[in-house]
Scaffold this motif. Structure first.
Motif, PDB file in Angstrom:
ATOM      1  N   PHE A   1       0.823  -1.212   0.000  1.00  0.00           N
ATOM      2  CA  PHE A   1       0.000   0.000   0.000  1.00  0.00           C
ATOM      3  C   PHE A   1       0.856   1.261   0.000  1.00  0.00           C
ATOM      4  CE2 PHE A   1      -3.188  -2.911   1.813  1.00  0.00           C
ATOM      5  CZ  PHE A   1      -4.328  -2.491   1.163  1.00  0.00           C
ATOM      6  N   ARG A   2       2.149   1.122   0.367  1.00  0.00           N
ATOM      7  CA  ARG A   2       3.067   2.269   0.496  1.00  0.00           C
ATOM      8  C   ARG A   2       2.586   3.220   1.598  1.00  0.00           C
ATOM      9  NH1 ARG A   2       6.523  -0.841  -2.068  1.00  0.00           N
ATOM     10  NH2 ARG A   2       6.394  -0.826  -4.310  1.00  0.00           N
ATOM     11  N   ASP A   3       3.144   4.456   1.584  1.00  0.00           N
ATOM     12  CA  ASP A   3       2.763   5.441   2.597  1.00  0.00           C
ATOM     13  C   ASP A   3       2.718   6.828   1.944  1.00  0.00           C
ATOM     14  OD1 ASP A   3       5.469   5.752   2.242  1.00  0.00           O
ATOM     15  OD2 ASP A   3       6.017   4.971   4.197  1.00  0.00           O
TER      16      ASP A   3
ATOM     17  N   PRO B   1       5.112  -4.677   5.152  1.00  0.00           N
ATOM     18  CA  PRO B   1       5.642  -3.710   6.134  1.00  0.00           C
ATOM     19  C   PRO B   1       6.807  -2.851   5.646  1.00  0.00           C
ATOM     20  CG  PRO B   1       6.571  -5.878   6.541  1.00  0.00           C
ATOM     21  CD  PRO B   1       5.642  -6.032   5.364  1.00  0.00           C
ATOM     22  N   ASN B   2       7.203  -2.948   4.355  1.00  0.00           N
ATOM     23  CA  ASN B   2       8.438  -2.253   3.941  1.00  0.00           C
ATOM     24  C   ASN B   2       8.204  -0.796   3.554  1.00  0.00           C
ATOM     25  OD1 ASN B   2       7.126  -2.918   1.537  1.00  0.00           O
ATOM     26  ND2 ASN B   2       9.017  -3.300   0.401  1.00  0.00           N
ATOM     27  N   ILE B   3       7.532  -0.066   4.462  1.00  0.00           N
ATOM     28  CA  ILE B   3       7.363   1.375   4.275  1.00  0.00           C
ATOM     29  C   ILE B   3       8.495   2.080   5.039  1.00  0.00           C
ATOM     30  CG2 ILE B   3       4.892   1.220   3.873  1.00  0.00           C
ATOM     31  CD1 ILE B   3       4.452   2.003   6.828  1.00  0.00           C
TER      32      ILE B   3
ATOM     33  N   VAL C   1      18.062  -7.604  -1.277  1.00  0.00           N
ATOM     34  CA  VAL C   1      17.623  -8.285  -2.494  1.00  0.00           C
ATOM     35  C   VAL C   1      16.561  -7.454  -3.217  1.00  0.00           C
ATOM     36  CG1 VAL C   1      16.359 -10.313  -3.328  1.00  0.00           C
ATOM     37  CG2 VAL C   1      18.278 -10.612  -1.774  1.00  0.00           C
ATOM     38  N   THR C   2      15.814  -6.661  -2.451  1.00  0.00           N
ATOM     39  CA  THR C   2      14.672  -5.986  -3.066  1.00  0.00           C
ATOM     40  C   THR C   2      14.451  -4.601  -2.454  1.00  0.00           C
ATOM     41  OG1 THR C   2      12.353  -6.303  -3.691  1.00  0.00           O
ATOM     42  CG2 THR C   2      12.999  -7.099  -1.507  1.00  0.00           C
ATOM     43  N   THR C   3      13.316  -3.976  -2.783  1.00  0.00           N
ATOM     44  CA  THR C   3      12.991  -2.631  -2.311  1.00  0.00           C
ATOM     45  C   THR C   3      13.061  -2.547  -0.783  1.00  0.00           C
ATOM     46  OG1 THR C   3      11.401  -2.587  -4.135  1.00  0.00           O
ATOM     47  CG2 THR C   3      11.229  -0.821  -2.515  1.00  0.00           C
ATOM     48  N   HIS C   4      13.764  -1.555  -0.269  1.00  0.00           N
ATOM     49  CA  HIS C   4      13.841  -1.308   1.174  1.00  0.00           C
ATOM     50  C   HIS C   4      14.204  -2.565   1.964  1.00  0.00           C
ATOM     51  CE1 HIS C   4      10.787   2.197   0.476  1.00  0.00           C
ATOM     52  NE2 HIS C   4      12.014   2.520   0.101  1.00  0.00           N
TER      53      HIS C   4
ATOM     54  N   PHE D   1       7.923 -15.630   4.100  1.00  0.00           N
ATOM     55  CA  PHE D   1       9.308 -15.433   3.675  1.00  0.00           C
ATOM     56  C   PHE D   1       9.368 -14.974   2.234  1.00  0.00           C
ATOM     57  CE2 PHE D   1       9.777 -18.270   7.250  1.00  0.00           C
ATOM     58  CZ  PHE D   1      10.965 -17.875   7.837  1.00  0.00           C
ATOM     59  N   HIS D   2      10.103 -13.865   2.015  1.00  0.00           N
ATOM     60  CA  HIS D   2      10.550 -13.554   0.651  1.00  0.00           C
ATOM     61  C   HIS D   2      11.678 -14.545   0.398  1.00  0.00           C
ATOM     62  CE1 HIS D   2      11.684 -10.604  -2.689  1.00  0.00           C
ATOM     63  NE2 HIS D   2      12.565 -11.582  -2.746  1.00  0.00           N
ATOM     64  N   GLY D   3      11.385 -15.547  -0.434  1.00  0.00           N
ATOM     65  CA  GLY D   3      12.289 -16.690  -0.546  1.00  0.00           C
ATOM     66  C   GLY D   3      13.396 -16.520  -1.575  1.00  0.00           C
TER      67      GLY D   3
ATOM     68  N   CYS E   1      10.830  -7.297 -11.299  1.00  0.00           N
ATOM     69  CA  CYS E   1      10.430  -7.420  -9.900  1.00  0.00           C
ATOM     70  C   CYS E   1      11.343  -8.428  -9.232  1.00  0.00           C
ATOM     71  CB  CYS E   1       8.977  -7.878  -9.802  1.00  0.00           C
ATOM     72  SG  CYS E   1       8.705  -9.472 -10.590  1.00  0.00           S
ATOM     73  N   LYS E   2      11.192  -8.579  -7.937  1.00  0.00           N
ATOM     74  CA  LYS E   2      11.919  -9.615  -7.210  1.00  0.00           C
ATOM     75  C   LYS E   2      10.906 -10.496  -6.506  1.00  0.00           C
ATOM     76  CE  LYS E   2      16.095  -8.100  -8.141  1.00  0.00           C
ATOM     77  NZ  LYS E   2      16.868  -7.326  -7.178  1.00  0.00           N
ATOM     78  N   PRO E   3      11.024 -11.808  -6.587  1.00  0.00           N
ATOM     79  CA  PRO E   3      11.937 -12.504  -7.471  1.00  0.00           C
ATOM     80  C   PRO E   3      11.561 -12.266  -8.939  1.00  0.00           C
ATOM     81  CG  PRO E   3      10.642 -14.040  -6.102  1.00  0.00           C
ATOM     82  CD  PRO E   3      10.145 -12.691  -5.822  1.00  0.00           C
TER      83      PRO E   3
ATOM     84  N   ALA F   1       3.545  -0.827  -6.703  1.00  0.00           N
ATOM     85  CA  ALA F   1       3.618   0.396  -7.513  1.00  0.00           C
ATOM     86  C   ALA F   1       4.884   1.171  -7.199  1.00  0.00           C
ATOM     87  CB  ALA F   1       2.397   1.268  -7.221  1.00  0.00           C
ATOM     88  N   HIS F   2       5.501   1.693  -8.245  1.00  0.00           N
ATOM     89  CA  HIS F   2       6.594   2.667  -8.108  1.00  0.00           C
ATOM     90  C   HIS F   2       6.326   3.771  -9.123  1.00  0.00           C
ATOM     91  CE1 HIS F   2       9.282   0.296  -5.541  1.00  0.00           C
ATOM     92  NE2 HIS F   2       8.945  -0.755  -6.256  1.00  0.00           N
ATOM     93  N   LEU F   3       6.689   4.995  -8.761  1.00  0.00           N
ATOM     94  CA  LEU F   3       6.548   6.091  -9.720  1.00  0.00           C
ATOM     95  C   LEU F   3       7.398   5.791 -10.950  1.00  0.00           C
ATOM     96  CD1 LEU F   3       6.707   9.214  -7.367  1.00  0.00           C
ATOM     97  CD2 LEU F   3       4.676   8.188  -8.448  1.00  0.00           C
TER      98      LEU F   3
ATOM     99  N   ALA G   1      13.588   0.522  -9.761  1.00  0.00           N
ATOM    100  CA  ALA G   1      12.982  -0.147  -8.603  1.00  0.00           C
ATOM    101  C   ALA G   1      12.242  -1.408  -9.041  1.00  0.00           C
ATOM    102  CB  ALA G   1      12.014   0.812  -7.907  1.00  0.00           C
ATOM    103  N   CYS G   2      12.259  -2.419  -8.161  1.00  0.00           N
ATOM    104  CA  CYS G   2      11.616  -3.700  -8.478  1.00  0.00           C
ATOM    105  C   CYS G   2      10.137  -3.648  -8.120  1.00  0.00           C
ATOM    106  CB  CYS G   2      12.230  -4.817  -7.650  1.00  0.00           C
ATOM    107  SG  CYS G   2      13.975  -4.951  -7.903  1.00  0.00           S
ATOM    108  N   GLY G   3       9.303  -4.177  -8.977  1.00  0.00           N
ATOM    109  CA  GLY G   3       7.892  -4.284  -8.634  1.00  0.00           C
ATOM    110  C   GLY G   3       6.999  -4.140  -9.849  1.00  0.00           C
TER     111      GLY G   3
HETATM  112  O1  DOR Z   1       9.288  -6.696  -6.814  1.00  0.00           O
HETATM  113  C1  DOR Z   1       9.190  -6.455  -5.625  1.00  0.00           C
HETATM  114  N1  DOR Z   1       8.742  -5.262  -5.174  1.00  0.00           N
HETATM  115  N2  DOR Z   1       9.562  -7.379  -4.741  1.00  0.00           N
HETATM  116  C2  DOR Z   1       9.612  -7.120  -3.428  1.00  0.00           C
HETATM  117  O2  DOR Z   1       9.999  -7.973  -2.691  1.00  0.00           O
HETATM  118  C3  DOR Z   1       9.298  -5.770  -2.904  1.00  0.00           C
HETATM  119  C4  DOR Z   1       8.439  -5.039  -3.814  1.00  0.00           C
HETATM  120  C5  DOR Z   1       8.361  -3.550  -3.513  1.00  0.00           C
HETATM  121  O3  DOR Z   1       8.252  -3.179  -2.339  1.00  0.00           O
HETATM  122  O4  DOR Z   1       8.394  -2.776  -4.439  1.00  0.00           O
END
Ligand code: DOR
Ligand code: ZN
Length: 359
Positions: free
Chosen positions: A20-22, A46-48, A113-116, A143-145, A231-233, A263-265, A275-277
Motif C-alpha cells: 500500500f506504500r505510505d 511492512p516495507n514502508i 535483495v529488493t525494495t527497502h 518469507f521472501h524466498g 520485480c523480485k523474485p 507500484a513505483h513512480l 525499482a523492483c515491482g
Molecule cells: O518486486 C518487488 N517489489 N519485490 C519485493 O519484494 C518488494 C516489492 C516492492 O516493495 O516494491
C-alpha cells in the motif's frame, strides 16, 4: 438482437501480499485496490519508511489504510491484514506483543535483495528467537524466498532459499510459514513436499511472464527491456511458469493468490537503478478470470482467490462477492499519481483485456 455479455460472480477475493506504500502514494493506491475488486483481506506489506517493526506501528498503518478506504467508500468491508517485519534484531517479546494486538503475520526479507531491504536478514540463525516466539503464539511467518548470499546467482536464489527453509522447518516444526510470490518449479516442488503448515502465494505476473519479457527477448517486448515487468523474485523460465500454472490450475489447497502489487513512480522505474515491482492491481482479476476460463478451470478460481488462503491463515470465507463482465477495456498506458507530479505504469499498459471488474 443484442446478447447480454457473460458475467462471472466470484467470492470476494483476498490478496495475501500487497504494497500500500505510505504518504501520497497510499492516498493514491487505496482507491485503486477497491475499484479493481480488492475489497476484502489485503495483507499490508511492512516495507514502508520507517518500516513496520512493532504491533503499535502495524495498528497505525492499518488505521491509515482504513481511513483512506472509508473516505473512498464509506461502506467498505476491506480488511487490511497487519504484518510486522522480522529482522535480525526483533526480540521474541516484540512478536508476542504484536500478536496480542492482532498482527497475524511476520514478514522476513532477505538482505539487499529488493525494495527497502537494507534491514533484511543475512544470518537466519539470528531470527530464531523471533521464530520461536512466532511458533509459540501462532504468528504465521511469510518469507521472501531468495537467498541473500552473493554466491548464489539471481535466478537461482529462490531454489537456493529452500535450504534455509529446510533448516527452519527442522528447528521449528510447528511454525506455520508461507513461501511468497514463488516463481520456480523448484519452489513449487518444495512446497508440495511439505505438510499442512507450509503454503505458497503466487502472483499474476509470475503466471503470465518469463525472464524473456523482462529482458526484451520475447516478440511482445519488441526487443526492448521492459522495466515495468521487473520485480523480485524475477520471473524465470517457461518451464517454471508452466509449473506455477499447473499447480494453481490443479486446485492444490496450499497455493493461494498474493499479488505483490508493487507500484513505483515512473521516474523510479525508468532509471538506471530501476525499482523492483509490478503494479498489477488493475489487471489481476481480469487476467485470472481469462486464464482459468481458457483452461476450463473456472470452478477452481474461487478456491485459489478466496478459500485456500483464508483456510491457511485461519479466517472465515468471505460472504461478499465481486462480479466481472466480459466487456473489453484498454488498460491505461499510465495512471497519474495525484499530487506526486508523476504517474505509475500498470501491468498490461495499453493492452485490451477481455474482462472488466464491475464497480
Ligand atoms: O518486486 C518487488 N517489489 N519485490 C519485493 O519484494 C518488494 C516489492 C516492492 O516493495 O516494491
Ligand atoms: Zn512484495
Amino acid at each position: 438482437m443484442t446478447t447480454e455479455p457473460r458475467t462471472i460472480r466470484l467470492r470476494a477475493p483476498d490478496n495475501w501480499h500487497a504494497h500500500f506504500r505510505d504518504g501520497p502514494m497510499l492516498d493514491f493506491l487505496v482507491p485503486v485496490f477497491l475499484d479493481s475488486g480488492w475489497r476484502r483481506r489485503i495483507v499490508a506489506e511492512p516495507n514502508i519508511t520507517p518500516p513496520v517493526l512493532t504491533g503499535d506501528r502495524a495498528v497505525w498503518y492499518r488505521d491509515a489504510i482504513l481511513e483512506r478506504a472509508r473516505a473512498h467508500d464509506p461502506a467498505t468491508t476491506v480488511d487490511p491484514v497487519m504484518t510486522i517485519q522480522i529482522t535480525e534484531t526483533t526480540p521474541g517479546a516484540t512478536v508476542r506483543d504484536a500478536r496480542s494486538k492482532g498482527v497475524g503475520i511476520g514478514k522476513v526479507y532477505p538482505f539487499m535483495v529488493t525494495t527497502h531491504s537494507g534491514n533484511g536478514v543475512q544470518d537466519y540463525d539470528k531470527i530464531y528467537p523471533a521464530l520461536e516466539a512466532a511458533q509459540d503464539c501462532g504468528l504465521i511467518v511469510q518469507f521472501h524466498g531468495e537467498h541473500p548470499s552473493d554466491d548464489i546467482e539471481g535466478l537461482n536464489k529462490e531454489a537456493g532459499f529452500t535450504a534455509i527453509l529446510d533448516r527452519i522447518r527442522a528447528r521449528f516444526p510447528k511454525l506455520k510459514l508461507t513461501m511468497e510470490h514463488i516463481t520456480s518449479r523448484a519452489a513449487v516442488d518444495w512446497v508440495k513436499a511439505q505438510g499442512d503448515g507450509v503454503g505458497a502465494s503466487v502472483t499474476v505476473h509470475h503466471l503470465f511472464t518469463t525472464v524473456d519479457d523482462v529482458l526484451g527477448y520475447s516478440k511482445a517486448s519488441g526487443g526492448l527491456m521492459r522495466v515495468h515487468h521487473g520485480c523480485k523474485p524475477q520471473p524465470k523460465w517457461r518451464d517454471d511458469r508452466a509449473a506455477l500454472n499447473e499447480v494453481v490450475l490443479s486446485g492444490h489447497p496450499r497455493f493461494f493468490y498474493g499479488g505483490d502489487d508493487a507500484a513505483h513512480l515512473r521516474r523510479r522505474k525508468e532509471a538506471e537503478g530501476s525499482a523492483c515491482g509490478v503494479w498489477n492491481t488493475m489487471a489481476a482479476l481480469p487476467l485470472l478470470v481469462d486464464l482459468f476460463d481458457r483452461e476450463g478451470q473456472l470452478d477452481r478460481l474461487d478456491p485459489f482467490l478466496s478459500e485456500h488462503g483464508a483456510r491457511f491463515y485461519g479466517y472465515d470465507l468471505n460472504a461478499e462477492s465481486v462480479t466481472l463482465v466480459e466487456e473489453p477495456w484498454v488498460v491505461p498506458a499510465e495512471v497519474e499519481a495525484t499530487g506526486m507530479g508523476d504517474s505509475v505504469v500498470p501491468m498490461c499498459a495499453g493492452e485490451t483485456l477481455k474482462w472488466r471488474v464491475r464497480a
